[in-house]
Design a protein around this motif. Structure first.
Motif, PDB file in Angstrom:
ATOM      1  N   ARG A   1       3.900  -5.479  -6.126  1.00 32.99           N
ATOM      2  CA  ARG A   1       4.181  -4.975  -7.480  1.00 32.99           C
ATOM      3  C   ARG A   1       4.398  -6.121  -8.459  1.00 32.99           C
ATOM      4  NH1 ARG A   1       8.116  -0.262  -5.450  1.00 32.99           N
ATOM      5  NH2 ARG A   1       6.564   1.370  -5.274  1.00 32.99           N
ATOM      6  N   LYS A   2       5.165  -7.126  -8.037  1.00 35.10           N
ATOM      7  CA  LYS A   2       5.418  -8.277  -8.912  1.00 35.10           C
ATOM      8  C   LYS A   2       4.122  -8.993  -9.262  1.00 35.10           C
ATOM      9  CE  LYS A   2      10.013  -9.219  -7.116  1.00 35.10           C
ATOM     10  NZ  LYS A   2      10.778 -10.103  -6.236  1.00 35.10           N
ATOM     11  N   LYS A   3       3.281  -9.200  -8.258  1.00 34.16           N
ATOM     12  CA  LYS A   3       2.024  -9.908  -8.501  1.00 34.16           C
ATOM     13  C   LYS A   3       1.098  -9.114  -9.404  1.00 34.16           C
ATOM     14  CE  LYS A   3       2.173 -12.837  -4.535  1.00 34.16           C
ATOM     15  NZ  LYS A   3       1.647 -13.267  -3.301  1.00 34.16           N
ATOM     16  N   LEU A   4       1.027  -7.824  -9.180  1.00 32.08           N
ATOM     17  CA  LEU A   4       0.165  -6.999 -10.025  1.00 32.08           C
ATOM     18  C   LEU A   4       0.682  -6.947 -11.458  1.00 32.08           C
ATOM     19  CD1 LEU A   4      -0.746  -4.064  -7.637  1.00 32.08           C
ATOM     20  CD2 LEU A   4      -2.224  -5.903  -8.437  1.00 32.08           C
TER      21      LEU A   4
ATOM     22  N   GLN B   1      -1.201  -8.281 -14.668  1.00 33.46           N
ATOM     23  CA  GLN B   1      -1.458  -7.101 -15.494  1.00 33.46           C
ATOM     24  C   GLN B   1      -2.835  -6.499 -15.222  1.00 33.46           C
ATOM     25  OE1 GLN B   1      -0.765  -8.316 -19.520  1.00 33.46           O
ATOM     26  NE2 GLN B   1       1.416  -8.564 -19.192  1.00 33.46           N
ATOM     27  N   THR B   2      -3.136  -6.336 -13.928  1.00 36.93           N
ATOM     28  CA  THR B   2      -4.433  -5.765 -13.587  1.00 36.93           C
ATOM     29  C   THR B   2      -4.392  -4.256 -13.446  1.00 36.93           C
ATOM     30  OG1 THR B   2      -3.996  -6.109 -11.248  1.00 36.93           O
ATOM     31  CG2 THR B   2      -5.236  -7.825 -12.396  1.00 36.93           C
ATOM     32  N   ALA B   3      -3.251  -3.738 -12.972  1.00 37.56           N
ATOM     33  CA  ALA B   3      -3.151  -2.296 -12.783  1.00 37.56           C
ATOM     34  C   ALA B   3      -1.705  -1.927 -12.558  1.00 37.56           C
ATOM     35  CB  ALA B   3      -3.982  -1.860 -11.569  1.00 37.56           C
ATOM     36  N   SER B   4      -1.392  -0.682 -12.762  1.00 41.46           N
ATOM     37  CA  SER B   4      -0.051  -0.217 -12.431  1.00 41.46           C
ATOM     38  C   SER B   4      -0.104   0.424 -11.057  1.00 41.46           C
ATOM     39  CB  SER B   4       0.451   0.783 -13.469  1.00 41.46           C
ATOM     40  OG  SER B   4      -0.374   1.917 -13.475  1.00 41.46           O
ATOM     41  N   LEU B   5       0.976   0.295 -10.325  1.00 43.46           N
ATOM     42  CA  LEU B   5       1.035   0.826  -8.967  1.00 43.46           C
ATOM     43  C   LEU B   5       1.387   2.298  -8.969  1.00 43.46           C
ATOM     44  CD1 LEU B   5       2.927  -1.978  -7.080  1.00 43.46           C
ATOM     45  CD2 LEU B   5       0.550  -1.361  -6.878  1.00 43.46           C
ATOM     46  N   PRO B   6       0.909   3.027  -7.966  1.00 51.31           N
ATOM     47  CA  PRO B   6       1.339   4.412  -7.819  1.00 51.31           C
ATOM     48  C   PRO B   6       2.833   4.460  -7.507  1.00 51.31           C
ATOM     49  CG  PRO B   6      -0.315   3.815  -6.155  1.00 51.31           C
ATOM     50  CD  PRO B   6      -0.044   2.611  -6.983  1.00 51.31           C
ATOM     51  N   ASN B   7       3.474   5.537  -7.887  1.00 53.72           N
ATOM     52  CA  ASN B   7       4.911   5.673  -7.671  1.00 53.72           C
ATOM     53  C   ASN B   7       5.288   5.903  -6.224  1.00 53.72           C
ATOM     54  OD1 ASN B   7       5.525   5.336 -10.356  1.00 53.72           O
ATOM     55  ND2 ASN B   7       5.293   7.512 -10.814  1.00 53.72           N
TER      56      ASN B   7
ATOM     57  N   ALA C   1       1.215   0.699  -2.198  1.00 54.73           N
ATOM     58  CA  ALA C   1       0.615  -0.439  -2.876  1.00 54.73           C
ATOM     59  C   ALA C   1      -0.504  -1.073  -2.066  1.00 54.73           C
ATOM     60  CB  ALA C   1       1.691  -1.484  -3.162  1.00 54.73           C
ATOM     61  N   MET C   2      -0.489  -0.891  -0.758  1.00 51.11           N
ATOM     62  CA  MET C   2      -1.513  -1.525   0.056  1.00 51.11           C
ATOM     63  C   MET C   2      -2.907  -1.009  -0.273  1.00 51.11           C
ATOM     64  SD  MET C   2       1.430  -1.943   1.646  1.00 51.11           S
ATOM     65  CE  MET C   2       1.714  -0.423   2.474  1.00 51.11           C
ATOM     66  N   LEU C   3      -2.998   0.130  -0.938  1.00 49.64           N
ATOM     67  CA  LEU C   3      -4.306   0.651  -1.314  1.00 49.64           C
ATOM     68  C   LEU C   3      -5.042  -0.303  -2.244  1.00 49.64           C
ATOM     69  CD1 LEU C   3      -3.387   4.368  -2.005  1.00 49.64           C
ATOM     70  CD2 LEU C   3      -4.685   3.469  -0.081  1.00 49.64           C
ATOM     71  N   LEU C   4      -4.298  -1.132  -2.968  1.00 49.97           N
ATOM     72  CA  LEU C   4      -4.902  -2.019  -3.945  1.00 49.97           C
ATOM     73  C   LEU C   4      -5.234  -3.395  -3.380  1.00 49.97           C
ATOM     74  CD1 LEU C   4      -2.555  -1.115  -6.903  1.00 49.97           C
ATOM     75  CD2 LEU C   4      -4.841  -0.242  -6.450  1.00 49.97           C
ATOM     76  N   LEU C   5      -4.876  -3.641  -2.131  1.00 52.18           N
ATOM     77  CA  LEU C   5      -5.105  -4.955  -1.548  1.00 52.18           C
ATOM     78  C   LEU C   5      -6.523  -5.089  -1.026  1.00 52.18           C
ATOM     79  CD1 LEU C   5      -1.924  -5.658   0.574  1.00 52.18           C
ATOM     80  CD2 LEU C   5      -2.636  -6.780  -1.517  1.00 52.18           C
ATOM     81  N   PRO C   6      -7.228  -6.134  -1.428  1.00 51.51           N
ATOM     82  CA  PRO C   6      -8.532  -6.365  -0.829  1.00 51.51           C
ATOM     83  C   PRO C   6      -8.351  -7.003   0.545  1.00 51.51           C
ATOM     84  CG  PRO C   6      -8.050  -8.080  -2.416  1.00 51.51           C
ATOM     85  CD  PRO C   6      -6.908  -7.087  -2.472  1.00 51.51           C
ATOM     86  N   SER C   7      -9.285  -6.765   1.406  1.00 50.17           N
ATOM     87  CA  SER C   7      -9.251  -7.409   2.708  1.00 50.17           C
ATOM     88  C   SER C   7      -9.823  -8.802   2.544  1.00 50.17           C
ATOM     89  CB  SER C   7     -10.093  -6.600   3.692  1.00 50.17           C
ATOM     90  OG  SER C   7     -10.131  -7.245   4.927  1.00 50.17           O
ATOM     91  N   SER C   8      -9.108  -9.810   3.031  1.00 50.67           N
ATOM     92  CA  SER C   8      -9.579 -11.176   2.850  1.00 50.67           C
ATOM     93  C   SER C   8      -9.872 -11.811   4.202  1.00 50.67           C
ATOM     94  CB  SER C   8      -8.542 -11.999   2.087  1.00 50.67           C
ATOM     95  OG  SER C   8      -7.334 -12.029   2.797  1.00 50.67           O
TER      96      SER C   8
END
Length: 200
Positions: free
Chosen positions: A97-100, A104-110, A114-121
């Motif tokens: 949440r802090k990094k996002l 300022q790329t997106a707001s997190l779901p309540n 949050a892991m839904l927004l993580l790309p696999s690296s």
């Protein structure tokens, strides 16, 4: 035969009570034993959540600091491991949440997913450690699963937590955890069937 399960249950209760007492008293020897016993699994879990080993190790250290700070909150009624994993998961979500927010790329779901927004690296540690073709195939299929399903499957089958313990870690009802595991297994089965039909 009934005496054996009762003995094991009493032993487990004694261990959790000892951990709870030690955490309340800030017993450094107990904490060192817990770190030795749980560190590898904790870092492995955080690597799956964050995708980066260095970051996972930092979060693991922060998790142990929180355990020390909030040890009095552990009541000893349940196993220690799910409580530890819940702290780690919450720290990982807070960090995301802090990094996002910072970029300022997106707001997190309540709901904390949050892991839904993580790309696999890159390749996961699971893939790097795989020693057989089947293990590598499994690791590859796990990576394509939605993070919520992957997390539920890893906690259940790799970390061997019960459904109730997984529910405690992820902060969801047992029925939701059961559904995530069922859907994750179905998606995994489909991924294997699809790759087998294509000869991959």
């Amino acid at each position: 035969m009934l005496a054996l399960p009762m003995t094991l249950n009493t032993t487990a209760e004694t261990e959790t009570a000892k951990i709870a007492r030690g955490l309340r008293e800030r017993d450094t020897e107990l904490l060192a034993d817990l770190v030795e016993r749980c560190q590898h699994r904790l870092v492995r879990y955080l690597v799956y959540l964050t995708g980066r080993r260095e970051h996972a190790e930092d979060l693991a250290q922060e998790t142990w600091i929180r355990v020390l700070q909030r040890g009095s909150q552990y009541n000893g009624r349940q196993r220690f491991d799910p409580w530890l994993f819940a702290i780690a998961r919450n720290l990982a979500i807070d960090d995301i949440r802090k990094k996002l927010k910072a970029v300022q790329t997106a707001s997190l779901p309540n709901d904390g997913d949050a892991m839904l927004l993580l790309p696999s690296s890159g390749p996961s540690p699971f893939e790097a450690a795989a020693r057989s073709e089947d293990a590598m195939r499994l690791a590859g299929r796990l990576q394509i699963l939605p993070p919520l399903y992957r997390e539920a499957l890893l906690l259940r089958f790799q970390e061997e937590l019960s459904l109730a313990e997984i529910a405690q870690v992820v902060g969801a009802p047992v029925t939701t955890v059961t559904s995530r595991i069922y859907r994750g297994l179905a998606a995994l089965r489909s991924a294997f069937e699809e790759s087998d039909s294509h000869g991959v």
